[in-house]
Scaffold this active site. Structure first.
Site, PDB file in Angstrom:
ATOM      1  N   CYS A 138      72.645  15.997  47.821  1.00  0.00           N
ATOM      2  CA  CYS A 138      71.671  15.980  46.725  1.00  0.00           C
ATOM      3  C   CYS A 138      70.355  16.606  47.159  1.00  0.00           C
ATOM      4  CB  CYS A 138      71.453  14.556  46.237  1.00  0.00           C
ATOM      5  SG  CYS A 138      70.869  13.416  47.527  1.00  0.00           S
ATOM      6  N   HIS A 276      68.263   9.058  46.844  1.00  0.00           N
ATOM      7  CA  HIS A 276      68.894  10.154  46.098  1.00  0.00           C
ATOM      8  C   HIS A 276      67.813  11.144  45.688  1.00  0.00           C
ATOM      9  CE1 HIS A 276      71.960  12.157  43.776  1.00  0.00           C
ATOM     10  NE2 HIS A 276      71.343  11.958  42.626  1.00  0.00           N
ATOM     11  N   ASN A 300      70.027  16.220  37.684  1.00  0.00           N
ATOM     12  CA  ASN A 300      70.838  15.621  38.738  1.00  0.00           C
ATOM     13  C   ASN A 300      71.841  16.650  39.258  1.00  0.00           C
ATOM     14  OD1 ASN A 300      71.784  13.659  40.470  1.00  0.00           O
ATOM     15  ND2 ASN A 300      72.466  12.258  38.882  1.00  0.00           N
TER      16      ASN A 300
END
EC number: 3.4.22.-
Length: 333
Positions: A138, A276, A300
Site C-alpha cells: 500500500c 495502511h 485505496n
C-alpha cells in the site's frame, strides 16, 4: 491410518461444516464465489463459508442500522468477505509515525481562501485505481500516486508510475518489499535514486523481486519531500493547494475492510495507530455544510470492487479520525 480412513474423516469434517451452514445463503455463496473468482480445496470450503456467513450477517445488520439512520455508511461482502480479522491484519503493516519528522521539512500552510470542495480526479491528476493483491505494498501505491499528481501538475501528462520499482528497489532506504514499508522511505528512494520508472516499463507483479531499475527509462523525478503537520486544517490546505497527498490511517477494522459507500466513521479507529497507506485526492461535505457531514476523499489500493469504485469518504473534522493527518507527506518535483 489408511488413506481411505483419512479421506473419510476429511469428508466427514467437511460434511459437518456444510450441514451447519445456512442453506438459504447457498445461492448467494455461489454467486459471491463466481464474482470474486474464489476457488477452495475441500478442506477450505467449510471454514471459508463459515467466515463468509458471519461477515454476511454483520453486513446485513449494519445496513439495517444504516436504513434506520444509525450509521453514515454502508458495508458490502466484497473480496475480503471470506477473511477473518486476523487474516486481513496480515495485509496491513505497522507504520510508526517517525520522531525524525520534526527534523524534516514541514509544509508551511499558505493563508487564504480554500475551496469547499476539491477532487483532483476531475482535474486529471489521478491514475486509475489499482489492486495491491496479497503484497503489503500500500505504501508504494500511495507514494507513487502522490508523485503522479505532482508530475501531472508540472508537465500536464498523467503517467502511471511503477509501484513494483518501489517494492523491489527501496530496501536500502529501509523498506521491506511485500512485507512492509513506508511512503516516506519510498519518496526518499526516488529522491536519492533520481528517478522512478513508469508502470509500462516496470509492471506490477505483486511479489518481491530483484531491482531492475534502468535510469534511461525513468519517468519521474522528485527534488524533495515534505511532511504536513499533524493537523486536519493543514492537510486540507495542502490538498487544496498542492495536490494529492500521501497519508497513513488505521484500517484494522471490519467496517473498513467491508466498506461500501458513505462517510466512514468507526468509533474504534485510532488516531495514533497507522497501518495502511492511502492517497487523499480531495475533500468536501454531503448535504448542507452546516450538517457537519464532512469527508476526506481517499484512493485505496484494493481494486475497483472495494468501496466506491476503489475510493472512500472518510470522516473529516472528527478529531483526526483514523489518524488521517498523523502521517501526511508529499513530494516536490
Amino acid at each position: 491410518m489408511g488413506p481411505a480412513v483419512l479421506l473419510a474423516i476429511l469428508c466427514l469434517g467437511v460434511a459437518e461444516v456444510t450441514q451447519s451452514s445456512d442453506p438459504s445463503l447457498d445461492s448467494e455463496w455461489q454467486e459471491w464465489k463466481r464474482k470474486f473468482n474464489k476457488n477452495y480445496s475441500m478442506e477450505e470450503e467449510g471454514q471459508k463459508r463459515a467466515v463468509w456467513e458471519e461477515n454476511m450477517k454483520l453486513v446485513k445488520q449494519h445496513n439495517i442500522e444504516y436504513d434506520q439512520g444509525k450509521k453514515n455508511f454502508t458495508m458490502d461482502v466484497n473480496a475480503f468477505g471470506d477473511m477473518t480479522g486476523e487474516e486481513y491484519r496480515k495485509m496491513l503493516t505497522d507504520i510508526p509515525v517517525p520522531n525524525f519528522r520534526k527534523k524534516k521539512s514541514i509544509h508551511q500552510p499558505i493563508a487564504g481562501y480554500l475551496p469547499k470542495f476539491v477532487d483532483w480526479r476531475k482535474r486529471g491528476c489521478v491514475t486509475p485505481v489499482k489492486n495491491q493483491g496479497t503484497c503489503n505494498s500500500c505504501w508504494a501505491f500511495s507514494a507513487a500516486g502522490a508523485i503522479e499528481g505532482q508530475m501531472f501538475r508540472k508537465t500536464g501528462k498523467l503517467v502511471p508510475l511503477s509501484t513494483q520499482n518501489l517494492v523491489d528497489c527501496s530496501r536500502l532506504e529501509g523498506n521491506f518489499g511485500c512485507f512492509k514499508g513506508s511512503t516516506f522511505l519510498a519518496l526518499k528512494y526516488v529522491w536519492k535514486n533520481r528517478g522512478l520508472e513508469a508502470e509500462s516499463t516496470y509492471p506490477y507483479k505483486g511479489t518481491d523481486g530483484h531491482c531492475r531499475y534502468h535510469p534511461e527509462r525513468s519517468a519521474a523525478r522528485i527534488t524533495s519531500f515534505s511532511f504536513v503537520s499533524n493537523s486536519e486544517k493543514d492537510l486540507m490546505r495542502a490538498v487544496a493547494t498542492i495536490g494529492p497527498i500521501s497519508v497513513g490511517i488505521d484500517a484494522r477494522h471490519k467496517s473498513f475492510r467491508l466498506y461500501r459507500e458513505g462517510i466512514y466513521y468507526e468509533p474504534k479507529c485510532s488516531s495514533n495507530i497507522i497501518n495502511h497507506s492511502v492517497l487523499v485526492v480531495g475533500y468536501g461535505y454531503e448535504g448542507k455544510e452546516s450538517d457537519g457531514n464532512k469527508y476526506w476523499l481517499i484512493k485505496n489500493s484494493h481494486g475497483e470492487q472495494w468501496g466506491m469504485n476503489g475510493y472512500m469518504k472518510l470522516a473529516r473534522g472528527r478529531n483526526n479520525h483514523c489518524g488521517i493527518a498523523s502521517y501526511a507527506v508529499y513530494p516536490r518535483v
